[in-house]
Structure formats: structure tokens, C-alpha cells
Design an enzyme around this catalytic site. Structure first.
Site, PDB file in Angstrom:
ATOM      1  N   ARG A 298      51.605  67.429  34.987  1.00 36.63           N
ATOM      2  CA  ARG A 298      50.958  68.625  34.417  1.00 36.63           C
ATOM      3  C   ARG A 298      50.440  68.258  33.040  1.00 36.63           C
ATOM      4  NH1 ARG A 298      51.962  72.490  37.844  1.00 36.63           N
ATOM      5  NH2 ARG A 298      50.395  73.903  37.055  1.00 36.63           N
TER       6      ARG A 298
ATOM      7  N   LYS B 185      45.954  68.303  39.412  1.00 34.68           N
ATOM      8  CA  LYS B 185      45.398  68.868  40.646  1.00 34.68           C
ATOM      9  C   LYS B 185      44.985  67.719  41.577  1.00 34.68           C
ATOM     10  CE  LYS B 185      44.424  73.158  38.206  1.00 34.68           C
ATOM     11  NZ  LYS B 185      43.426  74.136  37.716  1.00 34.68           N
TER      12      LYS B 185
ATOM     13  N   TYR C  71      58.454  62.346  18.557  1.00 28.42           N
ATOM     14  CA  TYR C  71      57.360  63.068  17.896  1.00 28.42           C
ATOM     15  C   TYR C  71      56.275  62.092  17.456  1.00 28.42           C
ATOM     16  CZ  TYR C  71      57.257  68.029  17.466  1.00 28.42           C
ATOM     17  OH  TYR C  71      57.058  69.339  17.743  1.00 28.42           O
TER      18      TYR C  71
ATOM     19  N   GLU D  44      52.783  63.174  16.095  1.00 28.24           N
ATOM     20  CA  GLU D  44      51.566  63.855  15.619  1.00 28.24           C
ATOM     21  C   GLU D  44      50.557  62.850  15.082  1.00 28.24           C
ATOM     22  OE1 GLU D  44      52.606  66.938  12.866  1.00 28.24           O
ATOM     23  OE2 GLU D  44      53.169  68.321  14.462  1.00 28.24           O
TER      24      GLU D  44
HETATM   25  C1  LIG Z   1      43.397  75.028  36.657  1.00 25.21           C
HETATM   26  C2  LIG Z   1      42.184  75.187  35.830  1.00 25.21           C
HETATM   27  C3  LIG Z   1      42.267  75.261  34.426  1.00 25.21           C
HETATM   28  C4  LIG Z   1      43.549  75.483  33.678  1.00 25.21           C
HETATM   29  O1  LIG Z   1      44.544  74.587  33.808  1.00 25.21           O
HETATM   30  P1  LIG Z   1      46.028  74.943  33.371  1.00 25.21           P
HETATM   31  O2  LIG Z   1      46.660  73.605  33.391  1.00 25.21           O
HETATM   32  O3  LIG Z   1      46.554  75.889  34.401  1.00 25.21           O
HETATM   33  O4  LIG Z   1      45.995  75.541  32.024  1.00 25.21           O
HETATM   34  C5  LIG Z   1      41.091  75.275  33.698  1.00 25.21           C
HETATM   35  N1  LIG Z   1      39.895  75.229  34.308  1.00 25.21           N
HETATM   36  C6  LIG Z   1      39.782  75.191  35.649  1.00 25.21           C
HETATM   37  C7  LIG Z   1      38.431  75.142  36.268  1.00 25.21           C
HETATM   38  C8  LIG Z   1      40.921  75.183  36.452  1.00 25.21           C
HETATM   39  O5  LIG Z   1      40.786  75.176  37.772  1.00 25.21           O
END
Ligand SMILES: *Cc1c(COP(=O)(O)O)cnc(C)c1O
Length: 425
Positions: free
Chosen positions: A242, A236, A61, A63
Site C-alpha cells: 500500500r 493495485k 525516521y 525526513e
Molecule cells: C485508488 C485510487 C486513488 C487513491 O488511492 P488510495 O491509496 O486509496 O488513497 C487515487 N486515484 C485513483 C484513480 C484511484 O483509483
């Protein structure tokens, strides 16, 4: 964990303690190994990223922020978070970085928390035009807590309607203006949004969740330095764990940090922080730059192949890592096509197209991207082969024999391209 050094455990492995979950993870590994993954928001994180993300840092933890914590024992965690922020700041040229948001959506919500109060006017691109839920769409709390004004794309060419955005901004004077998208295949003109934000005194937020890997590599223009705040996911095209991150100008450092913690979140996910640091180091290499360029090359090759086969691409093609295909002229709904493609080992998501007459759950199109196949080393030849398979599947979407034959061909091709982060099957 599959680490290089030999580790002796005093506990039995997951395979013995929870064979049910272990078997499902193994099946997912095989699925990710044997299929062509074209969901543009997905990727293969490296083994290093996965090792950090699966580490004991999850037990801690923390914070607060480095050297200002509410819990003791932070020597390692402080060093890790500092390193993550420093690497991301250097990579993007950002003045301040916060890597604590749990994901892209919480990162965006932290920006609202920093600069707006419930009931205030905010503005972003509408979902059917390619915007994200968190940019003020009605079913998101960003659309119900705030008065959300939405711009879209032009009806004739499906490009962002900057004139509409300017007119709406002047009429409604939003506190926050979001740009950035989740299903937009062209370059975003951040300078145009900067001038709109300046005209109405709005905080400009560029959400580069999809394209942050391309931006880091210089393959898409960067909003860093132009936008007041830049948000992103880290999983991405960035190819990290993540997670989420926020970059901003020094002037907004306090507001952003306070909004993330204690405004919105509790303890940061330290294992994710470490994995973001690993990913940022990878993204700073010449190999990553080449990787990002190949993502775009592959997307263009796939788009060309689909165009040649009579598919209608939203805006006619792509400048980035993704394309949206309108299947209306093929007479096949997006969901039907996506399900048939999945049976053939080609994984995409169904997607609305601009001005879609169908529903979001059963829309007219599919969204296709090349980040994951490019991570496996696939090139333009494979992209064209994939285009031919997509055509075959859409044409014969009810013919199980065709789908089964293609699934075998896909698996054979995939066996020649080991995926980062996956054991060799
Ligand atoms: C994927 C995405 C998000 C959200 O991401 P999460 O990790 O799924 O919450 C926000 N904005 C855009 C433009 C995205 O493509």
C-alpha cells in the site's frame, strides 16, 4: 515473519502476545485464500513485498530525501530509496520519481500543493462517471479547497466525453487537468488530454492508480512523457505494498519533492519504499508482462460470459482489468448483489453507473476486476466459471442454500490456485 532463514527471537510471537489480533489476521488470511476476490483495486502482493513491508525499516525516521536528511543513520535507507526510484524510473521511462507519498490520495494532493493555491480552478472526471474522489469531487477537500470543474462520460456510449472536457477547459481555464479513473473499463486517450491541456496551459496529471501494472507491462498506453505529472498507487495492478508514487518531468522535480516533503508529509514509510523497490523489480520481469496480459484476457472472458447471460456492461465490455455491470435490468440493486456475492465467496464492490438514478451508497451496479484472480494463476476457464456463479447468485440472491453451495464450490476452486504472499492453508 515467515522468512526463509531460521530466526531465533528473544520475544514471544504475536500469537502469544496478542492472540486477539493474531486470530483476526489468520481469519483474514483464510478469507483471502478461500474466496474469489474481484475488487479491481485489490491484489495479492508477493511474499517478498510483504516481507519488506513488514520489516524493521518501519522503525526508522528519514525526513528529507536520499543524502539530504534531517536524521542520522541513513546509510541503508538512502540506498533503498535510491534503488526504489531508479527501478521505477527505468520501468516507466520516467525522468524523476518520488516514492514517498503515503498512498494514492496523498500523492494527488501533493500535486495540487505543487501547482495550485486554494481557490484556483482545477479539473477532473466526476466520480459517477468513474473518476476518483481526489479529482475534485465535492466531498473531497480537492472539491472544496479548489474550484473544481468536472467532465464526465457521454450519455449514449459511456465513453469519456473529450469534447465536453475541451469545452469546459476552454471556458474555465484550469491550472491542473486530471485524467485517469477508478471505474472506467476502456483505454484512456492521454494524447487527447495532452492537447486539451496545451490549449489552455494546464498542468496535465495522469492518475494511473488502477492501471500502473498494465502500463508497466505495456498492456495499456503509457502517459509517461506525455503528462507533466503521473501519479499512482502501488498496491493495485502494480502488486506492491500500500503506497503511492509520483513520476514527473525533470522541470517539475523540485516542485513535486517540496510538495510531498515538507509540504504535506513528515517521515517517509521506509518499509513501504523497500517494498515498492521489490515490486518494481518484479514488474520488470517477462513473467509480469505475461501476468498483465492475462489480467486483460481474463477480464474480456468474464465480460463475454456476463454479456452472454444478459448482463449490461457499462460501455459494453472492457479493454483493461475491470468492468462495471449495470444491474438495473436484473432488478437487483448493486449493494444487494454485492452482499449476496460475498456470502457466496465472490467479493466485489457495489458501484455507481454513469447517470445513476440511485445513491452512491446504494447504487445500480457492481464493479468487477481480474487482477487478484490472475495473480493466483486463474485463467479464462475460471473467469467463465466465475461469470456463471455471478449469474446464479444475482438470480437467486435471496436463496441461502444456493449461496452456501456456491461458496463451497468457490473454495474448492480456490484451493487449486495458491495465492502469492499467503501461506498454504
Ligand atoms: C485508488 C485510487 C486513488 C487513491 O488511492 P488510495 O491509496 O486509496 O488513497 C487515487 N486515484 C485513483 C484513480 C484511484 O483509483
Amino acid at each position: 515473519m515467515n522468512t526463509a532463514k531460521q530466526i531465533t527471537w528473544h520475544e514471544p510471537p504475536l500469537a502469544e502476545t496478542d492472540p486477539e489480533i493474531f486470530a483476526l489476521i489468520e481469519r483474514e488470511e483464510a478469507y483471502q485464500r478461500d474466496t474469489v476476490r474481484l475488487i479491481p483495486s485489490e491484489n495479492y502482493a508477493s511474499r517478498g513485498v510483504l516481507e519488506a513491508a513488514g520489516s524493521v525499516l518501519s522503525n526508522k525516521y528519514s525526513e528529507g530525501y536520499p543524502f539530504k536528511r534531517y536524521y542520522e543513520g541513513q546509510a541503508q535507507i538512502d540506498a533503498i530509496e535510491e534503488l526504489a526510484c531508479k527501478r521505477v524510473a527505468e520501468l516507466f521511462g520516467a525522468e524523476h520519481v518520488n516514492v514517498q507519498p503515503y498512498s494514492g490520495s496523498p500523492a494527488n494532493f501533493a500535486v495540487y500543493a505543487a501547482f495550485a493555491s486554494p481557490g484556483d480552478t482545477v479539473m477532473g472526471m466526476m466520480l459517477p462517471a468513474g473518476g476518483h474522489l481526489t479529482h475534485g469531487w465535492g466531498v473531497s477537500v480537492t472539491g472544496s479547497f479548489f474550484k473544481a470543474v468536472q467532465y464526465g462520460v457521454r450519455e449514449n456510449d459511456h465513453l469519456i466525453d473529450y469534447d465536453q472536457a475541451r469545452n469546459l477547459a476552454k471556458e474555465h481555464r484550469p491550472k491542473i487537468l486530471f485524467c485517469g479513473a477508478t471505474a472506467y473499463p476502456r483505454i484512456i486517450d492521454f494524447q487527447a488530454f495532452r492537447s486539451i491541456a496545451d490549449e489552455v496551459g494546464a498542468i496535465l496529471v495522469a492518475d494511473i492508480a488502477h492501471i500502473s501494472g498494465l502500463v508497466a507491462a505495456g498492456v495499456h498506453p503509457s502517459p509517461v512523457g506525455l503528462a507533466d505529472v503521473v501519479t499512482s498507487t502501488t498496491h493495485k495492478t502494480f502488486r506492491g505494498p500500500r503506497g503511492g508514487m509520483i513520476m514527473c518531468k525533470k522541470a517539475h522535480r523540485k516542485a513535486i519533492n517540496k510538495a510531498v516533503f515538507p509540504g504535506l508529509q513528515g517521515g517517509p514509510h521506509n518499509q513501504t519504499t523497500a517494498a515498492i523497490a521489490v515490486a518494481a523489480r518484479e514488474a520488470a520481469t517477462p513473467e509480469f508482462k505475461a501476468y498483465a496480459q492475462k489480467i486483460v484476457e481474463n477480464a474480456k472472458a468474464l465480460a463475454e460470459e456476463l454479456n452472454a447471460r444478459g448482463f449490461r456492461l457499462v460501455t459494453g465490455g472492457t479493454d483493461n482489468h475491470l468492468m462495471v455491470v449495470d444491474l438495473t435490468n436484473k432488478g437487483v440493486p448493486g449493494k444487494t448483489a454485492a452482499k449476496a456475492l460475498d456470502r457466496a465467496g465472490i467479493v466485489v464492490n457495489s458501484n455507481t453507473v454513469p447517470f445513476d438514478p440511485r445513491t452512491p451508497f446504494d447504487p445500480s451496479g457492481i464493479r468487477i476486476g481480474t487482477p487478484a484472480i490472475t495473480s493466483r494463476g486463474m485463467g479464462m476457464g475460471e473467469a467463465k466459471r466465475i461469470g456463471a456463479w455471478i449469474d446464479d447468485v444475482v438470480t437467486h440472491h435471496e436463496d441461502e442454500a444456493v449461496l452456501t453451495r456456491i461458496a463451497a464450490e468457490v473454495k474448492e476452486m480456490c484451493s487449486q490456485f495458491p495465492a502469492p504472499g499467503l501461506p498454504i492453508g
